[in-house]
Design an enzyme around this catalytic site. Structure first.
Site, PDB file in Angstrom:
ATOM      1  N   ASP A 224       0.637  -1.179  -0.028  1.00 52.94           N
ATOM      2  CA  ASP A 224      -0.046   0.204   0.141  1.00 52.94           C
ATOM      3  C   ASP A 224       0.947   1.111   0.052  1.00 52.94           C
ATOM      4  O   ASP A 224       1.537   1.719   1.104  1.00 52.94           O
ATOM      5  CB  ASP A 224      -1.010  -0.078   1.057  1.00 52.94           C
ATOM      6  CG  ASP A 224      -1.958   1.182   1.388  1.00 52.94           C
ATOM      7  OD1 ASP A 224      -1.750   2.230   0.605  1.00 52.94           O
ATOM      8  OD2 ASP A 224      -3.002   0.933   1.994  1.00 52.94           O
ATOM      9  N   HIS A 253      -3.285   0.276  -2.350  1.00 49.11           N
ATOM     10  CA  HIS A 253      -4.325   0.695  -1.469  1.00 49.11           C
ATOM     11  C   HIS A 253      -5.775   0.260  -1.780  1.00 49.11           C
ATOM     12  O   HIS A 253      -6.590  -0.221  -0.851  1.00 49.11           O
ATOM     13  CB  HIS A 253      -4.378   2.040  -1.509  1.00 49.11           C
ATOM     14  CG  HIS A 253      -5.159   2.954  -0.400  1.00 49.11           C
ATOM     15  ND1 HIS A 253      -4.823   2.708   0.928  1.00 49.11           N
ATOM     16  CD2 HIS A 253      -6.159   3.623  -0.523  1.00 49.11           C
ATOM     17  CE1 HIS A 253      -5.821   3.332   1.675  1.00 49.11           C
ATOM     18  NE2 HIS A 253      -6.435   4.075   0.607  1.00 49.11           N
TER      19      HIS A 253
END
Length: 273
Positions: A224, A253
């Site tokens: 992420d 993400h």
């Protein structure tokens, strides 16, 4: 689909699909309830009531000048839950929306709540501070606010790169997904979009997360680039009593889209426990 009007006159738009135990979804920045379409469809088809709302200032909700703080967001959720009389609800928050549902729990109590799910969430603290050295430096958020104020469409279009991880080898995110995401983001108020950067970066949930008593699932990708897992997902799992952490190897993400089948399966399994 419908709207409620909050005590300060803000209209909050929501979708309400299916029937059964309610699952309430709180979206990320700068999106809307539309980001949850794969999860809502899956859960509604499997015997659950999927409810997702547009945060004030975003999507089809009103665009007030102020109120872009987590206490107000939590109060908006409380009014929605009460108006729809949701009970035994599972709260699901993605990214910024993780803060919404945590603050609802700690501000309004768990009387109507069965479980909590945090996906790629900014909680417990996103920004770097003296006692949180792994956090993201403040100048990153200053740059985001400046980019939005200067050229919001281009900034958000560029932001998709790290949001979806399209700068990584083997990324399979379609042009259509990127176009949809930009379209959703541009529905939002520029004022709300800027103000929420301060809310999601600077709000410290560490103390209140230690008081969470409902079963909690935390999902986070270990690649992420938007909300790094160390100061958020991993730390949250160490703070929330009994929390279960699921790390998605190589995931960016935007796991609700890029890893939608895995997210859907993990959500369903956790809810059914």
């Amino acid at each position: 689909m419908g709207t409620i009007t909050t005590k300060d006159g803000t209209e909050i738009y929501y979708k309400d699909w299916g029937s059964g135990q309610p699952i309430l979804f709180s979206h990320g920045w700068p999106l809307s309830a539309d980001m949850w379409e794969y999860q809502m469809l899956h859960l509604a088809q499997n015997g659950y009531r999927a409810v997702a709302f547009d945060r004030r200032g975003f999507g089809r909700s009103s665009q007030p000048w102020d109120g872009y703080d987590y206490d107000t967001f939590a109060d908006d959720i409380a009014q929605l839950i009460e108006r729809l009389d949701l009970k035994d609800v599972v709260l699901v928050g993605f990214s910024m929306g993780g803060g919404d549902v945590v603050r609802y729990l700690t501000r309004h109590g768990s009387g109507r709540v069965a479980k909590l799910v945090l996906i790629s969430a900014v909680t417990p603290l996103f920004i770097k501070s003296e006692d949180h050295q792994d956090g993201v430096p403040a100048d990153v958020f200053e740059g985001i606010r400046a980019g939005i104020a200067n050229d919001r469409p281009q900034f958000l279009d560029d932001f998709n790169t790290i949001f979806y991880g399209t700068n990584r080898p083997g990324s399979k995110v379609s042009k259509g997904v990127l176009t949809q995401t930009l379209q959703i983001a541009l529905q939002a108020s520029i004022k709300g979009t800027i103000d929420c950067v301060t809310a999601f970066s600077e709000t410290d949930f560490r103390r209140e997360m230690a008081e969470i008593t409902v079963p909690t699932l935390i999902i986070h990708g270990d690649d992420d680039q938007t909300v790094p897992i160390g100061p958020t997902g991993k730390l949250a799992a160490s703070i929330v009593p009994g929390a279960q952490l699921k790390v998605y190897p190589g995931a960016p993400h935007a796991t609700c889209t890029t890893h939608k089948d895995q997210v859907n399966a993990d959500l369903l399994a956790f809810i059914r426990k």
